[in-house]
Write an enzyme that holds these catalytic residues in place. Structure first.
Site, short mmCIF file in Angstrom:
data_model
loop_
_atom_site.label_atom_id
_atom_site.label_comp_id
_atom_site.label_asym_id
_atom_site.label_seq_id
_atom_site.Cartn_x
_atom_site.Cartn_y
_atom_site.Cartn_z
N HIS A 251 -41.83 68.00 -23.94
CA HIS A 251 -41.92 67.28 -25.21
C HIS A 251 -43.16 67.68 -26.00
O HIS A 251 -43.15 67.65 -27.23
CB HIS A 251 -41.88 65.77 -24.98
CG HIS A 251 -40.51 65.26 -24.69
ND1 HIS A 251 -40.26 64.05 -24.08
CD2 HIS A 251 -39.28 65.83 -24.90
CE1 HIS A 251 -38.94 63.88 -23.95
NE2 HIS A 251 -38.34 64.94 -24.44
N HIS A 380 -29.96 72.52 -26.05
CA HIS A 380 -31.35 72.96 -26.09
C HIS A 380 -31.46 74.48 -26.04
O HIS A 380 -32.24 75.08 -26.79
CB HIS A 380 -32.13 72.37 -24.91
CG HIS A 380 -32.54 70.96 -25.09
ND1 HIS A 380 -33.58 70.57 -25.91
CD2 HIS A 380 -32.07 69.81 -24.54
CE1 HIS A 380 -33.73 69.26 -25.86
NE2 HIS A 380 -32.82 68.78 -25.03
#
Length: 394
Positions: A251, A380
């Site tokens: 993240h 992703h």
């Protein structure tokens, strides 16, 4: 060992094509929506359960594939997904069912995280020619404004009951990060500046204000209802699928990527330094110097608390490394881009059946043969490839 040219348009397009081939056309459920659970060999192991995150991410995958290839079947698949999203996931209350099984709603909780991907799906639908999606984006944004937006903090709260009456005290950065991503996509699709303005505000409030609450100026995941850091949330459950304990290096690097994407759309002088800071620290703390790959989580003291290697962490990080290289011309980022790809090529990518393995242990071994459970879809990995492709000259 010789490797493909990881920084070439030819390689990235071929990799996306092979990844898509793992899912398509197997994932298409003729009864509606997409199958969402796949073994390593591509066989479906749960034909009935549907998760909002997978339903929306597949739409992104197919829309992006259509935009880059002009193959009509991909557009048809995206439209197929939109129909299911609106007919089956959308509830009478205006929210979206989080988890369902055939005709049964298993979890009707309204999640900001899920609504972020609804906006992402609608933004992609608009980009492939569904003009009505512009209204759907607006309606979803207004829904979030009514129920989730906390003006005092300049951030979105996380989850609310299906009847909109019970608000969870939990606050998280993850939903806000994906709202930032989704609102950038909404801006790209509509050119409405309010979406970009909100994306910028989210980035500022998470990467500056909330990050300043941690000793290291990194982005912590979990907060109390007044947006103070909750250091103990899920401390005994560090492998929680959506809310793991610890700093998430994936993240930090994903925020680095988003900051650089914002900088392309509306430059701010703090975006690049913060992107560098978040990426550099995460890479330093999380990189496995012995066996390669980025670990999943590290504690506030910098020690690794979850040594597993997740597919999405490597993918978001190579995208961030590439964008940092393009922004700075620093060869260190180019080398890190290649190193992340080399690790992934050696360990995370299935060269037989296609797509990426979801998770490896600290020794780079698989836990099971469930390559793609609900939520994965390789959004992703393909999304990271598309971000790199955007910077390559034709």
């Amino acid at each position: 060992m010789s490797y493909p040219a990881f920084d070439s348009k030819t390689f990235l397009e071929a990799h996306i094509e092979k990844t898509m081939a793992f899912y398509f056309p197997t994932c298409i459920d003729p009864e509606g929506g997409f199958f969402q659970f796949f073994k390593d060999d591509g066989s479906v192991y749960d034909p009935n359960t549907r998760h909002l995150v997978s339903s929306t991410r597949f739409i992104f995958n197919f829309a992006q594939a259509y935009l880059h290839t002009n193959i009509a079947e991909y557009k048809h698949a995206a439209v197929h997904g939109i129909q299911y999203l609106r007919q089956r996931h959308q509830s009478q209350s205006g929210g979206y069912v989080w988890l369902l099984d055939g005709g049964t709603n298993l979890d009707e909780t309204n999640h900001c995280y899920g609504l972020a991907f609804v906006i992402l799906a609608y933004s992609n639908a608009l980009q492939i020619g569904l003009s009505e999606a512009e209204v759907w984006i607006e309606v979803t944004y207004d829904l979030l404004e009514t129920h989730f937006w906390e003006n005092k903090h300049g951030l979105y709260l996380d989850e609310i009951s299906s009847d909109w009456k019970t608000v969870s005290p939990y606050r998280g950065q993850n939903a806000n990060m994906h709202m930032c991503e989704a609102l950038m996509s909404a801006f790209d699709a509509t050119q409405n500046p309010k979406y970009l303005d909100r994306a910028k505000l989210l980035a500022k409030n998470i990467c500056q204000k909330q990050a300043s609450l941690s000793n290291s100026n990194e982005v912590w995941e979990h907060y109390t209802n007044d947006w103070q850091i909750d250091w103990d949330y899920n401390k005994n459950d560090p492998k929680h699928l959506f809310r793991p304990w610890g700093f998430q290096p994936g993240h930090q690097t994903e925020w680095a990527k988003l900051l650089l994407m914002l900088d392309k759309r509306s430059p701010e002088n703090w975006y690049l330094p913060k992107a560098k800071y978040l990426f550099d620290l995460a890479y330093k703390k999380a990189w496995d110097t012995k066996k390669g790959g980025l670990h999943y989580g590290y504690a506030p003291d910098g020690t690794v608390c979850d040594p597993d290697k997740y597919f999405w962490v490597q993918a978001e990080s190579f995208a961030a490394a590439w964008l940092l290289y393009k922004a700075t011309k620093d060869e260190t980022y180019y080398k890190q881009y290649l190193t992340l790809w080399e690790f992934s090529w050696n360990h995370m990518i299935d060269h037989t059946f296609g797509a990426w393995y979801r998770i490896l242990d600290e020794n780079n071994a698989q836990y099971d043969n469930n390559k793609s459970p609900a939520g994965k879809t390789d959004y992703h990995t393909m999304g990271a490839c598309y971000e790199v492709l955007k910077t390559l000259t034709l």
